[in-house]
Design a protein around this motif. Sequence first.
Motif, PDB file in Angstrom:
ATOM      1  N   LEU A  11       0.924  -1.378  -0.073  1.00 21.43           N
ATOM      2  CA  LEU A  11       0.017   0.087   0.223  1.00 21.43           C
ATOM      3  C   LEU A  11       0.799   1.289   0.151  1.00 21.43           C
ATOM      4  CD1 LEU A  11      -2.699  -0.969   2.415  1.00 21.43           C
ATOM      5  CD2 LEU A  11      -3.051  -1.041  -0.012  1.00 21.43           C
ATOM      6  N   ASP A  19      -2.983   2.322  -3.859  1.00 23.12           N
ATOM      7  CA  ASP A  19      -4.182   2.121  -2.664  1.00 23.12           C
ATOM      8  C   ASP A  19      -4.364   0.599  -2.681  1.00 23.12           C
ATOM      9  OD1 ASP A  19      -5.412   1.549  -5.237  1.00 23.12           O
ATOM     10  OD2 ASP A  19      -6.328   3.658  -5.076  1.00 23.12           O
ATOM     11  N   GLU A  20      -5.538   0.425  -2.412  1.00 26.79           N
ATOM     12  CA  GLU A  20      -6.019  -1.074  -2.261  1.00 26.79           C
ATOM     13  C   GLU A  20      -5.857  -1.812  -3.527  1.00 26.79           C
ATOM     14  OE1 GLU A  20      -9.854   1.182  -2.890  1.00 26.79           O
ATOM     15  OE2 GLU A  20      -8.192   1.415  -1.526  1.00 26.79           O
ATOM     16  N   MET A  32      -6.873  -7.207   1.823  1.00 25.96           N
ATOM     17  CA  MET A  32      -7.170  -5.968   2.660  1.00 25.96           C
ATOM     18  C   MET A  32      -7.468  -6.300   4.011  1.00 25.96           C
ATOM     19  SD  MET A  32      -6.043  -3.857   0.521  1.00 25.96           S
ATOM     20  CE  MET A  32      -6.209  -2.750   1.988  1.00 25.96           C
TER      21      MET A  32
END
Length: 58
Positions: free
Chosen positions: A5, A9-10, A40
């Motif tokens: 990350l 981002d995810e 995640m």
Amino acid sequence: MADLLDHGDERTATLRAVARAAGTAAPSNYPLFSDSQVIMLAVVREAFADLTGRLESL
């Protein structure tokens, strides 16, 4: 996994990216991580465990 990350981002925490970071082949991750949401969740759990440890040591 949290290092993934650091560079996005995810969406950067894909099964292929996790395998690359772990030095394994992508198919070997399917028993552990069925999809990106599971990845995640593992990242969040790891981060909260780290935070809990830091707070407990205060």
